[in-house]
Write an enzyme that holds these catalytic residues in place. Structure first.
Site, PDB file in Angstrom:
ATOM      1  N   LEU A  29       0.782  -1.346  -0.195  1.00  0.00           N
ATOM      2  CA  LEU A  29       0.032  -0.213   0.036  1.00  0.00           C
ATOM      3  C   LEU A  29       0.893   1.359   0.042  1.00  0.00           C
ATOM      4  O   LEU A  29       0.391   2.365  -0.515  1.00  0.00           O
ATOM      5  CB  LEU A  29      -0.789   0.071   1.221  1.00  0.00           C
ATOM      6  CG  LEU A  29      -2.028  -1.228   1.300  1.00  0.00           C
ATOM      7  CD1 LEU A  29      -2.716  -0.942   2.642  1.00  0.00           C
ATOM      8  CD2 LEU A  29      -2.937  -1.101   0.291  1.00  0.00           C
ATOM      9  N   GLY A  30       2.145   1.006   0.331  1.00  0.00           N
ATOM     10  CA  GLY A  30       2.986   2.305   0.444  1.00  0.00           C
ATOM     11  C   GLY A  30       4.213   2.060   1.291  1.00  0.00           C
ATOM     12  O   GLY A  30       4.602   1.073   2.053  1.00  0.00           O
ATOM     13  N   GLY A  35       9.949   1.518   6.778  1.00  0.00           N
ATOM     14  CA  GLY A  35       9.578   0.297   6.336  1.00  0.00           C
ATOM     15  C   GLY A  35       8.363   0.495   5.381  1.00  0.00           C
ATOM     16  O   GLY A  35       8.429   1.396   4.591  1.00  0.00           O
ATOM     17  N   GLU A 101      -6.001  -0.498  11.303  1.00  0.00           N
ATOM     18  CA  GLU A 101      -7.161  -0.276  10.456  1.00  0.00           C
ATOM     19  C   GLU A 101      -6.846  -0.185   8.991  1.00  0.00           C
ATOM     20  O   GLU A 101      -5.795   0.791   8.717  1.00  0.00           O
ATOM     21  CB  GLU A 101      -7.868   0.768  11.020  1.00  0.00           C
ATOM     22  CG  GLU A 101      -9.470   0.991  10.386  1.00  0.00           C
ATOM     23  CD  GLU A 101     -10.114   2.253  10.933  1.00  0.00           C
ATOM     24  OE1 GLU A 101     -11.096   2.573  10.437  1.00  0.00           O
ATOM     25  OE2 GLU A 101      -9.531   2.779  12.221  1.00  0.00           O
ATOM     26  N   ASP A 146       1.700  17.025  14.205  1.00  0.00           N
ATOM     27  CA  ASP A 146       2.011  16.777  12.973  1.00  0.00           C
ATOM     28  C   ASP A 146       0.983  16.438  11.810  1.00  0.00           C
ATOM     29  O   ASP A 146       0.867  15.524  11.152  1.00  0.00           O
ATOM     30  CB  ASP A 146       3.197  15.797  12.838  1.00  0.00           C
ATOM     31  CG  ASP A 146       4.077  15.798  11.423  1.00  0.00           C
ATOM     32  OD1 ASP A 146       4.195  16.727  10.846  1.00  0.00           O
ATOM     33  OD2 ASP A 146       4.492  14.644  11.267  1.00  0.00           O
ATOM     34  N   LYS A 148      -1.010  16.997   8.863  1.00  0.00           N
ATOM     35  CA  LYS A 148      -0.781  17.122   7.371  1.00  0.00           C
ATOM     36  C   LYS A 148      -1.322  16.305   6.362  1.00  0.00           C
ATOM     37  O   LYS A 148      -1.820  15.111   6.667  1.00  0.00           O
ATOM     38  CB  LYS A 148       0.734  17.203   6.999  1.00  0.00           C
ATOM     39  CG  LYS A 148       1.494  16.235   7.361  1.00  0.00           C
ATOM     40  CD  LYS A 148       2.894  16.481   7.194  1.00  0.00           C
ATOM     41  CE  LYS A 148       3.640  15.190   7.330  1.00  0.00           C
ATOM     42  NZ  LYS A 148       5.161  15.194   7.163  1.00  0.00           N
ATOM     43  N   ASN A 151      -0.720  12.572   6.364  1.00  0.00           N
ATOM     44  CA  ASN A 151      -0.919  11.678   7.372  1.00  0.00           C
ATOM     45  C   ASN A 151      -2.388  11.670   7.790  1.00  0.00           C
ATOM     46  O   ASN A 151      -2.847  11.226   8.829  1.00  0.00           O
ATOM     47  CB  ASN A 151      -0.468  12.508   8.937  1.00  0.00           C
ATOM     48  CG  ASN A 151       1.046  12.421   8.689  1.00  0.00           C
ATOM     49  OD1 ASN A 151       1.683  11.682   8.091  1.00  0.00           O
ATOM     50  ND2 ASN A 151       1.896  13.392   9.843  1.00  0.00           N
ATOM     51  N   ASP A 164      -0.960   9.096  11.352  1.00  0.00           N
ATOM     52  CA  ASP A 164       0.317   8.895  11.936  1.00  0.00           C
ATOM     53  C   ASP A 164       0.539   9.786  13.344  1.00  0.00           C
ATOM     54  O   ASP A 164      -0.012  10.705  13.300  1.00  0.00           O
ATOM     55  CB  ASP A 164       1.095   9.677  10.697  1.00  0.00           C
ATOM     56  CG  ASP A 164       2.747   9.258  10.981  1.00  0.00           C
ATOM     57  OD1 ASP A 164       2.837   9.539  12.313  1.00  0.00           O
ATOM     58  OD2 ASP A 164       3.471   8.933  10.257  1.00  0.00           O
ATOM     59  N   THR A 181       6.360  19.167  10.493  1.00  0.00           N
ATOM     60  CA  THR A 181       6.830  19.587   9.235  1.00  0.00           C
ATOM     61  C   THR A 181       6.805  20.996   9.046  1.00  0.00           C
ATOM     62  O   THR A 181       5.769  21.795   9.557  1.00  0.00           O
ATOM     63  CB  THR A 181       5.921  18.812   8.169  1.00  0.00           C
ATOM     64  OG1 THR A 181       6.037  17.454   8.646  1.00  0.00           O
ATOM     65  CG2 THR A 181       6.158  19.327   6.868  1.00  0.00           C
TER      66      THR A 181
END
Length: 286
Positions: A29-30, A35, A101, A146, A148, A151, A164, A181
């Protein structure tokens, strides 16, 4: 997608010693710095989850043990419709696996980049969803620090999920760590001053602007120029696309240098622009 007959948070499953054998691994998925994330299915229940695989070697290299442990503890303790659930974790010799999830709609960032900007109804719905989630976090003494678009994820119903918690902290006292960020940092963070929950309120103003105009308000050629624009509160509203005066008022009431004078989360939800535009079926606190 259906969780019928299976509850990751049940007493039996929360005590269960998970292992890789409990999951069928699907498509990636990404990937991130530490990782990768894979679609996965719990073998017994067929329940779909996202499995985040972190490499211990990377965690050692960047010395993020404490940060990762704090992130896992905070996210596991949170249960809100607009916060991605962390159901549990396990590890082997080389890797740590987080059972998350699955958000079918993917990153809000991609939707924003694809369309350039969002409609006022979309933007207000997401801002209201975020406000509800942050109000829940703040009641639990959690500052996110954070928020953004990268996330934020969307589920199969289009509901926004904060995904996140890497820079989050659980504390009742003011903090001093500069983190997050750059484009989204509140002035007190840029100045290395103590900060509290109000940094999240500032970020809601930044995001509202970015949702409507396609870029954060203090973006500049260099980091130092962005710093200067934040400190000067160099806030301008482009004439296109046409954005309502009510939206600009909300943004201006959040992007205030004095943290104590920023609009409260409750006042955001009561704001005329939110009431007029947010979809209560998606953004309401459940």
């Amino acid at each position: 997608m259906n969780s019928k007959g299976f509850d990751m948070q049940s007493e039996e499953n929360s005590k269960k010693q998970w292992s890789l054998q409990d999951f069928e691994i699907g498509k990636p998925l990404g990937k991130g710095k530490f990782g990768r994330v894979y679609l996965a299915r719990e073998v017994q229940s067929k329940y779909i989850v996202a499995l985040k695989v972190l490499f211990k070697e990377q965690i050692e290299k960047y010395r993020i043990h404490h940060q990762l442990r704090r992130e896992m503890e905070i996210q596991t303790s949170l249960d809100h419709p607009n916060i991605l659930r962390l159901y549990g974790w396990f590890h082997d010799e080389d890797r740590i696996f987080l059972i998350l999830e699955y958000a079918h709609g993917g990153e809000l960032y991609k939707e924003l980049r694809k369309n350039g900007y969002l409609t006022e109804k979309q933007a207000a719905t997401y801002v209201a969803s975020l406000t509800n989630a942050l109000a829940y976090c703040h009641k639990k003494d959690v500052i996110h620090r954070d928020i953004k678009p990268e996330n934020l994820l969307l589920d199969h119903e289009g509901r926004l999920k904060i995904a996140d918690f890497g820079w989050s902290v659980q504390s009742r006292s003011k903090r001093h760590t500069m983190c997050g960020t750059l484009d989204y940092l509140a002035p007190e963070m840029v100045e290395n001053k103590a900060h509290d929950y109000a940094v999240d309120n500032w970020t809601l103003g930044i995001l509202c602007y970015e949702f409507l105009y396609g870029a954060p308000p203090f973006e500049a050629e260099s980091q130092s120029d962005t710093f200067k624009r934040i400190m000067k509160l160099d806030l301008t509203f482009p004439s296109t696309p046409s954005v309502s005066a009510e939206a600009k008022t909300l943004i201006s009431q959040l992007l205030v240098k004095d943290p104590s004078k920023r609009l409260s989360l409750q006042k955001i939800l009561e704001h005329p622009w939110i009431i007029k535009n947010a979809d209560p079926a998606v953004s309401c606190n459940q």
